[in-house]
Design a protein around this motif. Structure first.
Motif, short mmCIF file in Angstrom:
data_model
loop_
_atom_site.label_atom_id
_atom_site.label_comp_id
_atom_site.label_asym_id
_atom_site.label_seq_id
_atom_site.Cartn_x
_atom_site.Cartn_y
_atom_site.Cartn_z
N ARG A 58 0.82 -1.21 0.00
CA ARG A 58 0.00 0.00 0.00
C ARG A 58 0.85 1.25 0.00
O ARG A 58 1.79 1.38 0.77
N THR A 59 0.45 2.16 -0.90
CA THR A 59 1.09 3.47 -0.94
C THR A 59 -0.03 4.47 -1.24
O THR A 59 -1.12 4.08 -1.63
N GLY A 60 0.25 5.74 -1.10
CA GLY A 60 -0.75 6.74 -1.48
C GLY A 60 -0.92 6.72 -2.98
O GLY A 60 0.05 6.69 -3.73
N GLY A 61 -2.14 6.70 -3.43
CA GLY A 61 -2.43 6.77 -4.89
C GLY A 61 -3.16 5.56 -5.46
O GLY A 61 -4.29 5.68 -5.84
N PRO A 62 -2.56 4.39 -5.57
CA PRO A 62 -1.20 4.02 -5.18
C PRO A 62 -0.18 4.54 -6.19
O PRO A 62 -0.51 4.76 -7.35
N ALA A 63 1.06 4.70 -5.72
CA ALA A 63 2.16 5.06 -6.61
C ALA A 63 3.06 3.84 -6.72
O ALA A 63 3.40 3.22 -5.72
N VAL A 64 3.40 3.48 -7.95
CA VAL A 64 4.34 2.38 -8.14
C VAL A 64 5.75 2.99 -8.16
O VAL A 64 6.25 3.40 -9.19
N THR A 65 6.32 3.08 -6.97
CA THR A 65 7.65 3.67 -6.81
C THR A 65 8.70 2.57 -6.98
O THR A 65 8.35 1.38 -7.10
N GLU A 66 9.97 2.94 -6.93
CA GLU A 66 11.05 1.94 -6.97
C GLU A 66 10.91 0.97 -5.81
O GLU A 66 11.17 -0.23 -5.95
N ASP A 67 10.49 1.48 -4.63
CA ASP A 67 10.30 0.61 -3.47
C ASP A 67 9.21 -0.42 -3.74
O ASP A 67 9.34 -1.59 -3.40
N VAL A 68 8.12 0.03 -4.34
CA VAL A 68 7.01 -0.88 -4.65
C VAL A 68 7.47 -1.94 -5.64
O VAL A 68 7.14 -3.13 -5.49
N LEU A 69 8.26 -1.55 -6.64
CA LEU A 69 8.77 -2.53 -7.60
C LEU A 69 9.60 -3.60 -6.88
O LEU A 69 9.47 -4.79 -7.15
N GLY A 70 10.42 -3.15 -5.92
CA GLY A 70 11.23 -4.10 -5.14
C GLY A 70 10.34 -5.06 -4.36
O GLY A 70 10.59 -6.27 -4.30
N GLU A 71 9.25 -4.54 -3.79
CA GLU A 71 8.33 -5.39 -3.02
C GLU A 71 7.60 -6.37 -3.94
O GLU A 71 7.36 -7.53 -3.56
#
Ligand SMILES: [Zn+2]
Length: 173
Positions: A58-71
Motif C-alpha cells: 500500500r502506498t498513497g495513490g497508489p504510486a508504483v515507486t522503486e520501493d514498490v517494484l522491489g516489493e
C-alpha cells in the motif's frame, strides 16, 4: 484513552482466539498494490479471496515507486505470488492537490520551508495512473513475462471494479 491504547486493549481479546497456524510462513497467491485509503482495506471482501492468499502493498495513490517494484519482485520471486493486481480507485485524495501545491501549503502552514520538496505522487486521472503503473511493472526485467499484470479502478460509490486496458504495445519496426 487514545485510539492506539484502545487498540492495544482490543488486541488482548483478539489474541485469545488467534489461530497459531498463522505464524507459519505465508504462501500468498496474488499481490495487490493499492492506495492507503481505508475504503480499500477490505480486500478479502472486494476480491472474494482469503486474507492469507493476498499480499498487499500500500502506498498513497497508489504510486508504483522503486520501493514498490522491489516489493513486487520479492512477492513474486521470494514469497511465490503468481499474479499482480494494481488497484486504483475513484475519489482518491491524491488527485485533490499537486505536489507543488501541497509543498507550498505545508511550508506556509507550518512556517517551516526547510525540508526539501516532498514527492507525494499526486495525479489527476486514475485511468492514466493505472496505465502508467501497468507499463512500469510490466517493463521491469525481474517481473517474469508470464506473470499477469492487470489494473483496475474500484468505484467507491458502487463497490465495483472496472478493468483498465493497458496502452497498446508498439509494434516492432
Ligand atoms: Zn487513494
Amino acid at each position: 484513552m487514545s485510539i492506539i491504547d484502545k487498540a492495544l486493549e482490543a488486541n488482548r481479546k483478539y489474541a485469545r482466539n488467534y489461530n497459531p497456524t498463522m505464524g507459519k510462513r505465508p504462501a500468498p497467491k496474488l499481490v495487490v498494490v493499492t492506495c492507503m485509503d481505508p475504503r480499500l482495506s477490505d480486500l478479502p471482501g472486494i476480491l472474494g479471496l482469503p486474507q492469507a492468499d493476498i499480499d498487499v502493498i500500500r502506498t498513497g495513490g497508489p504510486a508504483v515507486t522503486e520501493d514498490v517494484l522491489g516489493e513486487l519482485v520479492v512477492s513474486n520471486r521470494v514469497l511465490g505470488t503468481t499474479e499482480i493486481l494494481l488497484l486504483n480507485h475513484t475519489g482518491c485524495g491524491f488527485t485533490t492537490f499537486t505536489d507543488e501545491e501541497l509543498n507550498a501549503k505545508l511550508s506556509a502552514s507550518t512556517g517551516d520551508a526547510s525540508p526539501a520538496p516532498m514527492r507525494f505522487f499526486s495525479y489527476k486521472d486514475p485511468e492514466e495512473n493505472t496505465r502508467e503503473q501497468i507499463k512500469k511493472v510490466r517493463s521491469h526485467p525481474w517481473i517474469a513475462k508470464d506473470v499477469p499484470v492487470r489494473g483496475f479502478i474500484f468505484d467507491v460509490d458502487t463497490g465495483l471494479l472496472r478493468e483498465v486496458q493497458p496502452i497498446a504495445q508498439q509494434t516492432a519496426a
